[in-house]
Write a protein that holds these residues in place. Structure first.
Motif, PDB file in Angstrom:
ATOM      1  N   LEU A 194       0.827  -1.213   0.000  1.00 51.08           N
ATOM      2  CA  LEU A 194       0.000   0.000   0.000  1.00 51.08           C
ATOM      3  C   LEU A 194       0.858   1.258   0.000  1.00 51.08           C
ATOM      4  O   LEU A 194       0.415   2.321  -0.412  1.00 51.08           O
ATOM      5  CB  LEU A 194      -0.897   0.015   1.244  1.00 51.08           C
ATOM      6  N   ARG A 207      -6.217   6.011  -0.680  1.00 52.94           N
ATOM      7  CA  ARG A 207      -6.199   4.715  -0.007  1.00 52.94           C
ATOM      8  C   ARG A 207      -5.634   4.778   1.404  1.00 52.94           C
ATOM      9  O   ARG A 207      -5.991   3.994   2.260  1.00 52.94           O
ATOM     10  CB  ARG A 207      -5.328   3.750  -0.803  1.00 52.94           C
ATOM     11  N   TYR A 208      -4.684   5.686   1.610  1.00 51.47           N
ATOM     12  CA  TYR A 208      -4.091   5.783   2.951  1.00 51.47           C
ATOM     13  C   TYR A 208      -5.169   6.146   3.972  1.00 51.47           C
ATOM     14  O   TYR A 208      -5.205   5.621   5.075  1.00 51.47           O
ATOM     15  CB  TYR A 208      -2.971   6.829   2.991  1.00 51.47           C
ATOM     16  N   TYR A 211      -7.504   3.200   4.433  1.00 50.90           N
ATOM     17  CA  TYR A 211      -6.817   2.200   5.257  1.00 50.90           C
ATOM     18  C   TYR A 211      -6.924   2.584   6.734  1.00 50.90           C
ATOM     19  O   TYR A 211      -7.273   1.767   7.590  1.00 50.90           O
ATOM     20  CB  TYR A 211      -5.353   2.135   4.808  1.00 50.90           C
ATOM     21  N   ASN A 215      -8.881   0.563   9.778  1.00 49.18           N
ATOM     22  CA  ASN A 215      -8.220   0.177  11.025  1.00 49.18           C
ATOM     23  C   ASN A 215      -8.955   0.761  12.229  1.00 49.18           C
ATOM     24  O   ASN A 215      -9.258   0.056  13.189  1.00 49.18           O
ATOM     25  CB  ASN A 215      -6.769   0.653  11.035  1.00 49.18           C
ATOM     26  N   THR A 223       0.466   0.782  13.223  1.00 57.02           N
ATOM     27  CA  THR A 223       0.836   0.024  12.036  1.00 57.02           C
ATOM     28  C   THR A 223       2.357   0.011  11.896  1.00 57.02           C
ATOM     29  O   THR A 223       3.004   1.060  12.009  1.00 57.02           O
ATOM     30  CB  THR A 223       0.147   0.589  10.775  1.00 57.02           C
ATOM     31  N   THR A 466      -3.086  -7.072   3.435  1.00 53.19           N
ATOM     32  CA  THR A 466      -3.515  -6.023   2.509  1.00 53.19           C
ATOM     33  C   THR A 466      -2.520  -5.788   1.381  1.00 53.19           C
ATOM     34  O   THR A 466      -1.336  -6.042   1.526  1.00 53.19           O
ATOM     35  CB  THR A 466      -3.660  -4.693   3.263  1.00 53.19           C
ATOM     36  N   TRP A 472      -8.467  -4.834  -1.662  1.00 51.99           N
ATOM     37  CA  TRP A 472      -7.500  -4.816  -0.557  1.00 51.99           C
ATOM     38  C   TRP A 472      -6.870  -6.162  -0.216  1.00 51.99           C
ATOM     39  O   TRP A 472      -5.711  -6.223   0.157  1.00 51.99           O
ATOM     40  CB  TRP A 472      -8.136  -4.294   0.750  1.00 51.99           C
ATOM     41  N   TRP A 482      -8.890  -9.545   8.480  1.00 54.12           N
ATOM     42  CA  TRP A 482      -8.417  -8.232   8.941  1.00 54.12           C
ATOM     43  C   TRP A 482      -9.386  -7.722  10.007  1.00 54.12           C
ATOM     44  O   TRP A 482      -8.986  -7.296  11.096  1.00 54.12           O
ATOM     45  CB  TRP A 482      -8.354  -7.305   7.724  1.00 54.12           C
TER      46      TRP A 482
END
Ligand code: GCW
Length: 719
Positions: A194, A207-208, A211, A215, A223, A466, A472, A482
């Motif tokens: 990612l 996407r960050y 993500y 979470n 992470t 991921t 993902w 996940w």
């Protein structure tokens, strides 16, 4: 009458088709589609008229955005945000210190003991108006509370008389990414990493954020961005600035960033002659490096270290102990509030003892020798993320040292992103194992939540599955692993059933029949995989490179990487004698677990060949011989996959066609490859047992050579 039934049927099908929209899986379990049940939707719309979230911190901003987005999607219209309360039906979220409205509710007593991340969700009255309050002592708790509230709506729960309090049982809840700087992912089956290092720090991909949202929605608060097989370059300035950009973004979702530290970094990027952890220059180097990191990332979480394992450098290269190594790094990050997670996954081919015993042998003598900010990271089982292992004997065996479990979310040994395997039952099996370290009830969960030995530093890690594929995780159902990891990290006492139920409702449908069917498939899937891969306690008999298919015949190369080392099949029988007459790995467990495993009669049959070398004719509890039982169990595993296919077929039209077809296609592949496991293993073991396959079982389609030489062409990560 008949026609009435058909009209009802047509209407039902039509309703279901209406909800079955195109779906690429990107939204994970945070889909926020309109509540499908009209009655439930009506009740929500009656109770929820608007929302107020006071406070300005980045985390509170995230909570606002999520609540806004979630309510709009679920209720089907923009739900107004207010700046001051007035009418009925407001959702109020905040902390007493950041929100005057929340402060005026005087919730301090109720919030006491919930920490900064815990929260409560209650129906109450504000100036005589009915409101729903989501409150926490900390901003992160507000965000987690908002996600929980949205989950209630997503899963169609009543929100009329809520009285929820929730706080994480484990302090640090982490994903470990085995991501390399070239964006390849070790044991990753869902595309590239990612983290796009080339475009960081300038470009922050959407996407960050998604993500971080995913979470936070399950309470993951940290992470580890890089592979434990570490590259020292990540600790150089240019990379650290990229890491800082991610850390800035993740911070607004309550997530801290951690890195893996390559033990030889002082030599590789620091120009020192040694990485000896007791060398004054090395100590100075790590301190300066930590200071530098914290100058870019003030809330940097700390380091994960894989040392003296599988060729990685470590303190033993300098005749120092793991404690010496861990403490030097701990002293560097400690003043800044950082921690060191030192992995106990160590074993050495040159050590003659059973590999399963080596971590315990190495670490137990070091109990009490680590700094307070060091925690030992231990895989769930003593070998390596196998489909089934007994719990790791280190749990409970180092009472003076905090211990955290490392679970694997990516399916290295469980069919990569091709097989549908819901892993919560595997996690749960470990967490609920009773170590008897302090007598009955000394569950692994109690070791790791700190309650057994009174530790404040508690953590749990899951090796992420991921990647940059659109959905993902590759397999649509792998998203559940996940999710399940996060939920169990928050509360290791949850059950697989509860977690599956939530996830299916959010990800697929609240329809009872669909829910029941997918849940059945998921809950049976792990045991199915164990049966068609490594039944009755077999382990580490996979193909040597990719770990996807069978390889019980692997006998060349480093001994502890072969299969024959682990199954020890011969004319007499099969299995690894780890009793007191063998390697005595059982001796690492507390009684009565030790005695239970030692005795072939009391040893659970699903771990029999882990602990015993058993004659082919040995009579199993079923009355069958071991050989027959092995054959039947392999066949059972394949049969379950066939059943899973039929069950999946029955929900056609009840979920979107995209994901339906994707899973259907993957299940066909899973059946094909489960048969390869079954037949390859049975034919190979038959060369020792010299016994026939029971007459009522389907015979292998090919001869043994076929399976030995088989190449896969359609499995991600191994072509
Ligand atoms: O499971 C094994 C894997 C390696 C991995 C190692 C570890 C990151 O096959 O790929 O390396 O474990 O956990 O360190």
């Amino acid at each position: 009458m008949k026609s009435l039934y058909s009209i009802i049927l047509i209407v039902l099908v039509a309703v279901n088709f209406q909800v079955a929209k195109a779906e690429d899986g990107y939204r994970l379990w945070l889909r926020y589609d309109l509540v499908a049940d009209p009655g439930i939707l009506k009740s929500y719309n009656k109770l929820i008229k608007g929302w107020i979230v006071e406070g300005d911190s980045p985390v509170i901003q995230s909570a606002k955005k999520e609540l806004d987005k979630g309510l709009e999607g679920l209720l089907g219209h923009k739900v107004q945000s207010f700046t001051s309360p007035g009418g009925n039906g407001l959702v109020i979220a905040g902390t007493p210190s950041g929100s005057p409205v929340v402060a005026s509710l005087k919730l301090n007593d109720k919030l006491a003991g919930l920490g900064q991340e815990g929260y409560l969700i209650i129906n109450t009255k504000y100036r005589n108006k009915k409101v729903i309050v989501i409150a926490s002592n900390g901003d992160a708790g507000v965000l987690y509370g908002v996600f929980n509230f949205l989950r209630l709506l997503q899963t169609n729960q009543p929100v009329k008389s809520l009285s929820i309090t929730s706080a994480p049982k484990i302090k640090i809840r982490l994903l470990n990414h085995w991501d390399n700087l070239d964006r390849s992912v070790e044991r990753g089956y869902a595309g590239l990493s990612l983290w796009n290092w080339e475009t960081l720090p300038g470009k922050l991909d959407e996407r960050y954020t998604d993500y971080a949202r995913a979470n936070a929605s399950v309470g993951i608060n940290g992470t580890v961005l890089t592979n434990v097989n570490a590259n020292a370059l990540i600790l150089t300035k240019d990379y650290l600035l990229k890491v800082a950009a991610l850390a800035d973004l993740f911070r607004s979702y309550g997530t801290r960033v951690y890195l893996t530290a390559r033990f030889s970094a002082p030599v590789e990027i620091g120009n020192l002659k040694t990485a000896d952890p007791l060398d004054p220059d090395v100590i100075k180097w790590w301190k300066a490096k930590a200071d530098e990191i914290y100058s870019y990332i003030p809330d940097f979480g700390g380091f994960v270290v894989k040392a003296n394992s599988e060729g990685q450098p470590g303190p033993q290269d300098y005749k120092r102990t793991h404690a010496d190594g861990a403490n030097t790094l701990a002293d560097a990050v400690g003043p800044h509030g950082g921690i060191v997670m030192w992995r106990a996954f160590v074993y050495d081919n040159n050590v003659p003892d059973d590999r399963a015993k080596q971590a315990y042998n190495e670490f137990v003598p070091l109990d009490g020798k680590f700094r307070d900010n060091v925690i030992i990271q231990v895989k769930n089982g003593p070998v390596d993320f196998q489909p089934r292992e007994p719990f790791h004997p280190l749990f409970g065996a180092m009472p003076r040292t905090p211990i955290m479990p490392e679970l694997q979310i990516t399916q290295e040994y469980l069919g990569s992103s091709t097989h549908l395997v819901y892993l919560a039952p595997l996690y749960e099996e470990c967490l609920k194992s009773d170590t008897y370290a302090k007598g009955k009830g000394s569950f692994v969960a109690k070791v790791i939540d700190g309650s057994l030995d009174n530790h404040k530093l508690t953590a749990i890690a899951g090796v992420a599955n991921t990647g940059d594929v659109r959905n993902w995780t590759g397999h649509p159902v792998a998203q559940s692993n996940w999710y399940a990891f996060g939920r169990l990290a928050w509360d290791p006492y949850l059950t697989s059933e509860m977690i599956a139920d939530e996830w299916i409702r959010m990800t697929f449908s609240n329809n009872q029949e669909t829910l029941r069917t997918i849940s059945r498939i998921m809950l049976d899937s792990r045991e199915a995989a164990v049966k068609y891969m490594t039944p009755l306690g077999l382990h580490h008999i996979m193909y040597s490179g990719h770990h996807y298919g069978p390889g019980p015949w692997v006998s060349r190369g480093r001994q502890d990487w072969t299969s024959v080392y682990y199954h020890k099949a011969d004319e007499k029988g099969i299995g690894f004698n780890r009793t007191s007459s063998g390697s005595n790995a059982v001796g690492q467990y507390f009684p009565p677990v030790r005695d239970l495993y030692e005795n072939i009669v009391t040893c659970p049959e699903n771990l029999l060949l882990w602990f015993h070398h058993v004659p082919w004719d040995y009579k199993m509890k079923s009355g069958r011989s071991l050989w027959d039982e092995l054959c039947y169990t392999y066949h059972d595993g394949v049969k379950t996959v066939q059943l899973m296919q039929n069950q999946w077929e029955s929900i056609k039209g009840f979920i979107d066609n995209d994901r339906f077809e994707t899973v259907k296609t993957l299940l066909i592949r899973q059946e094909r490859d489960a048969k390869i496991w079954r037949d390859g293993c049975i034919l190979y073991f038959q060369t020792f047992s010299k016994k026939p396959i029971p007459a009522d079982l389907e015979k292998p389609e090919h001869d043994l050579d076929y399976y030995i030489n088989h190449k896969y062409t359609d499995i991600p990560g191994i072509s």
